[in-house]
Design an enzyme around this catalytic site. Sequence first.
Site, PDB file in Angstrom:
ATOM      1  N   LYS B  64       0.858  -1.193   0.000  1.00 49.94           N
ATOM      2  CA  LYS B  64       0.000   0.000   0.000  1.00 49.94           C
ATOM      3  C   LYS B  64       0.896   1.246   0.000  1.00 49.94           C
ATOM      4  O   LYS B  64       1.906   1.282   0.694  1.00 49.94           O
ATOM      5  CB  LYS B  64      -0.893  -0.028   1.236  1.00 49.94           C
ATOM      6  CG  LYS B  64      -1.932   1.089   1.311  1.00 49.94           C
ATOM      7  CD  LYS B  64      -2.790   0.928   2.578  1.00 49.94           C
ATOM      8  CE  LYS B  64      -3.898   1.975   2.645  1.00 49.94           C
ATOM      9  NZ  LYS B  64      -4.749   1.792   3.845  1.00 49.94           N
ATOM     10  N   SER B 139      -9.696   1.636   2.931  1.00 52.67           N
ATOM     11  CA  SER B 139      -8.841   2.438   2.072  1.00 52.67           C
ATOM     12  C   SER B 139      -7.773   1.630   1.346  1.00 52.67           C
ATOM     13  O   SER B 139      -7.181   2.124   0.384  1.00 52.67           O
ATOM     14  CB  SER B 139      -8.147   3.516   2.918  1.00 52.67           C
ATOM     15  OG  SER B 139      -7.253   2.912   3.836  1.00 52.67           O
ATOM     16  N   SER B 163      -9.918  -0.629   7.144  1.00 54.39           N
ATOM     17  CA  SER B 163      -9.310  -0.399   5.833  1.00 54.39           C
ATOM     18  C   SER B 163      -8.581  -1.594   5.217  1.00 54.39           C
ATOM     19  O   SER B 163      -8.210  -1.547   4.049  1.00 54.39           O
ATOM     20  CB  SER B 163      -8.332   0.782   5.908  1.00 54.39           C
ATOM     21  OG  SER B 163      -9.033   2.001   5.812  1.00 54.39           O
TER      22      SER B 163
END
Lengths: 488, 476
Positions: B64, B139, B163
Amino acid sequence: MSSELEAVIGLEIHVQLSTRTKMFCGCELSFGDEPNVHTCPVCLAHPGVLPVPNEEAIRYALKIGMALECEIAPRSIFHRKNYFYPDNPKAYQISQYDIPLAVDGRLGDIRIHRAHLEEDAAKMIHVGDSGRIHGSGASLVDFNRGGTPLVEVVTEPDLRSAAEAAEWARLLRETVRQLDVSDVNMEEGSLRVDANVSVRPSGSEELGTKTELKNMNSFRFLERGVEAELQRQRELIEAGGTVEQETLHFDPSDGTLTSLRSKEEAHDYRYFPEPDLVPLAPTEEMLREARESLPELPAARIERYEEQMGLEAEPAKFLASDPGLGGYFEEACRVAGAEVGPGGGGVEPRVVANWITGDLTATLRQRGDEEDFADPTVSAEDLAALVLMVTEKKISHGSGKAVLAALVVEGGDPAAIVEREGLAQISDAGELESIVAAAVEANPEAAEQIKAGNQKAIGAIVGAVMKETKGRADGGEVNRLILEQLGD
Amino acid sequence: MSELLELTVAQAARGIANGEIAPDEYFEAWRMAAATDDLNAYLWRAEDGVGAEGPLAGVPVAVKDIFCTEGMPTTAGSRILEAYVPPYTSTAVRHLREAGAGVLGKTNMDEFAMGSSNENSAYGPVLNPWDRGRVPGGSSGGSAAVVAGGLAPCAIGTDTGGSIRQPASLCGIVGMKPTYGAISRYGMIAFASSLDQCGPLTRDVTDAALLLGAMEGRDPCDSTSVGIEGGVELPSREGLEGVRFAVPAELAHDAIEPGVRTVFEETLKTIERLGGEISEVPLPHAEHGISAYYVIAPAEASSNLARYDGVRYGMRVEGGGDLIEMYESTRAEGFGDEVKRRIMLGTYALSSGYYEAYYGRAQKVRTKIAADFDAAFAQFDFVVTPTSPSVAFKLGEKTDDPLAMYMNDFFTVPMPLAGIPAISIPAGLATPEGGGPRLPVGFQIAAPAFAEQRLLDAAYALEQGIGFDAKPGGDD
Ligand SMILES: [Zn+2]
């Protein structure tokens, strides 16, 4: 009327700790290095970095807290103090807020509200004429200083004059210096003093509206700044005005005070507990180590000199201000066998103190010497021998001064100097009597005045005797003989 | 080559360890696959390979874009960090590398991890590989999409209020949020420091255990990290005999889609079939989790994001020339709407005069939620819920309604507030409301703090019992 308005002053002192590294990262501390060489992702606040508390800084802060006789919190908390400024790269300063490391102490007669740990800001350099960010052509930031460990000491508003504030700040500096945790250099900024100043009617318990004076970089400026602000407040109130809460800057070059920001412009720092740090919980070992490492500090030493050694406040304060000096004084007392009170028979500590604070200091200062009593030209033993000779009336006080001056210049054995210079006191009563008789005869005017009751006139005859004996006569004895011969 | 891509990470690592697979060949196969990204899932892709030593030798990991990686751009999905290249590497990524893994690419995400749909990325939304008209969740949407879409064998993400787990659920993969403190946060760009935690997004529970084992540990750079005592072993439990599962009594939440509810109830039956026991447990404060979360997280974020001021790195917009204008222009142009919304919320919540009413009270709720879980775990081994109240929703469907978007986190927010670990595993497929192809549904299991091993073992046993093997673009 101004005398009826009492000064109420509290101090906030920032002490930069002399740890090896910064408060929350591994960068080394420095002073005067090239800008931005002591930086890393943490103290430049790159994304994703986290603070790690410096254990050495915690140990130093514990020493300060204990030296100020504070209570040490078992678990103190770091908070974030949020504000935007280029010298504050995270846009928050990690500081302590509602649960500080140390609370409720005292130093001398002044109560300590709290002492807490925090980090220093970076240094801003404004290019251009104004020296301030407003109106400058460009501003540069040097992050070397950013993140230096600080202990902020906050007093209760116990100080009652500008002079007292400055004197107490000196005592604090000396105390911290002796802990060996900071350079405490005001010019270099390792000791910074802010003052909260207000006035109130004498006898009132209520506090007046205070103003904050920022960052006075010497004790003299602190005293002058506070004095100027007290005067401003008194004049304002006497003229029927009221003091507004604001932050002020004192300019020592012209003595003016300028407002940095008013109450309305005050920041809302949005304090909240720093989630990146766990509570600061000193271990038993850390507490013990801090406690055991405390030397005898000036305040305690002053008290001992006054109460156990019979010194007046001023010499006690002077001698206690420096551990080398205090040690020198105590060693000289020991060698001279100095004891308090008439029972001691010999010399009293206050006499030894007078020699050090008076003649020795003056002589050294005259010579332009650093008064370094850890390595003095005159050893404590020699000073003790000299004081004893004077006390036992082997030499006069005046001769004592001469011997001391010789010792400072060339060192050596005091007794040998007395011998060499022929300074031994005239102990033959007959010899002194005849010298006095001659002096009386040579000063008939003075003799008449003395007879007429003007005691001051005796000085002229004493002076003549001293001149004749090169100071080897005992002043008290000379006085007695003059009055005797004039038939008193 | 394509059969290499069929292997789980654990299978591939075994093949590499016994010499059947060449590590660079394996990495290269995945590099080629990643290059076909048509989901907007990668923001940056690696040019070359990895080291060959360690338990994860040759394993490519999609990271990420919130993890700092020295020499590789790291944007946190924000314009304000466009072209920012960090001077250091996060501890989690360093640990993966030390285990032999390599960074395959940096994945798209909601800006600063603020979002539940990946539509808040400054670099455009990520598409869900099951239905490109739908969101992958957020997210960590990019990390979930690359694993589900066959663009990476595994990924890591961060979970603040769901997330990792929610996008894992919406993309039909495994996502785990470990206990707060299990993995170092050093180098993970902070959103809400007291909640953020790194975790794996993988094809199965075994791979999650493998990555967690490589990443966990106390880190001297993170004072709040403690690691997992005894480490993490690969799960091998069979059945769920005598294991006590509890469903929150307050779950009769009418916002759960019928299709999701059906899969959830079927999964409870599977647990019973495997020998587990199902009970109800009261979690009376969990329903206030969203309110507490949307005070605490923005408050911390408002402070964490204040460093993006244009002074030292990242974007700078000079504005009119003075300092304040530079700050304002930089932040106005650099941040997206949702980030600004949360900064304002958080700034307000921390203001003097409002602190107690908002931040102080939210912290009290947080303590009560943790106490609810403590009480539940005194009686039961695990608490289970659907991971998300719905399957993947359509792009743009909730962008105009932040509150509806926030409700997506309803089941995932209480765990980070309590600091406890939770895992989402794919449990089945459901038809979305309004029709369309069936989409994955996640099943969430929460465990007491630092009970990661028990959690992984139970999730593994349940995973075997469920036997989920659907793939995007499959036979549905
Ligand atoms: Zn540093």
